[in-house]
Design a protein around this motif. Sequence first.
Motif: not given
Length: 353
Positions: A77, A60, A79, A31, A63
């Motif tokens: 991801g 984001l 978000r 990340l 992940l």
Amino acid sequence: MAEGPTRVASGAAHGRWLTLGKDGRLSLYTLAEGGLFRWTESAVGGPDWDGPHFVPVPGLTHLTVVQGADGYVHFLGRRQRAGADGATAVDVVHAIQYQTGLAFTDWRSLGNPHKDREQGRHIAPPTGATAPDGTVHVFVRGAHGGLMMRREEPSGKWRAWEDLGGAGLDARSAPIALSDGRIEVVSAAQTGVFVWGQSQPGGDFTAPRGFGLHPVPGTLSAVETGPGRPTFFWVDGAGATAAAWRAGNWPLPLGGGPAREAYAVLRAPVDGFDCVVLAGRSPDGGAVLGLGGTENEAGGFWWYPLDRPCQGSPALARDGQGRVVVALLGPDGLPETARQDGAGLALSAWQKM
């Protein structure tokens, strides 16, 4: 060099964030603020790496990295962004990297299993698995504590979100793609363990089966240890040690201390023996390795402290020369790797990116 504002990662990724490409080179993903970083080996077997390369993904928050049998790397991801009305909106996003070190596809929104925006803000980070035919399966704990799934058709079209049931689930499930074409997924819950599976490749998932087991939340992982047969690893809530479990059996204790995250797990030959390697993060924040025979947990499991602090769980992979590679994200936000060097799981010196 990084294209973003800094080359320091903001956190560790989940899943298989150290991957081996078709060309024999490893890639590593973390990340980053506003997206993710990728490092790629300069040559097969290293030791040098190119990167970081910054991939922007505004909003984001989490992940997960998944790799299929075809070598394609999928990025899932969670978000979180402000909508046009100023309210926070949460969705699941997906992108693919087809070739080592090259560009990603565009990021596609898979939406949210909840139409109500307030409920949608409470979905957990996604996990996923790619079936042998290349179809992607995405799993999310919904706002009501059950398991939600969205998956591709073989044509590449995405189905609608499906409610697989369950209740009181941990934030992240542990899905696994099996060589017989099926997907299985396990999740810890307040009442024990739930297991879902397909009776045939591409088929519907069974209603969840419940088991009176007690893994520590956040510590589940899986690997295929026999044809169509997964073994799940976790920290046992009663014994506070690592445990291995296959459906139809009782969990077997593996010793070692408790871990704070899900174990990274890799099946690999070590000194000519078929072995399972685990990598975890101990309560004091240090990385540890575990080693034992595949489906021979009763024969003993050996643990090795690595004397390296880390964020999140380490990652494991075999490089293009067949050596086990351990990757971790240091407290300074920079990844480090070490490779199998000599008998057993002796490792080389650590290399910081």
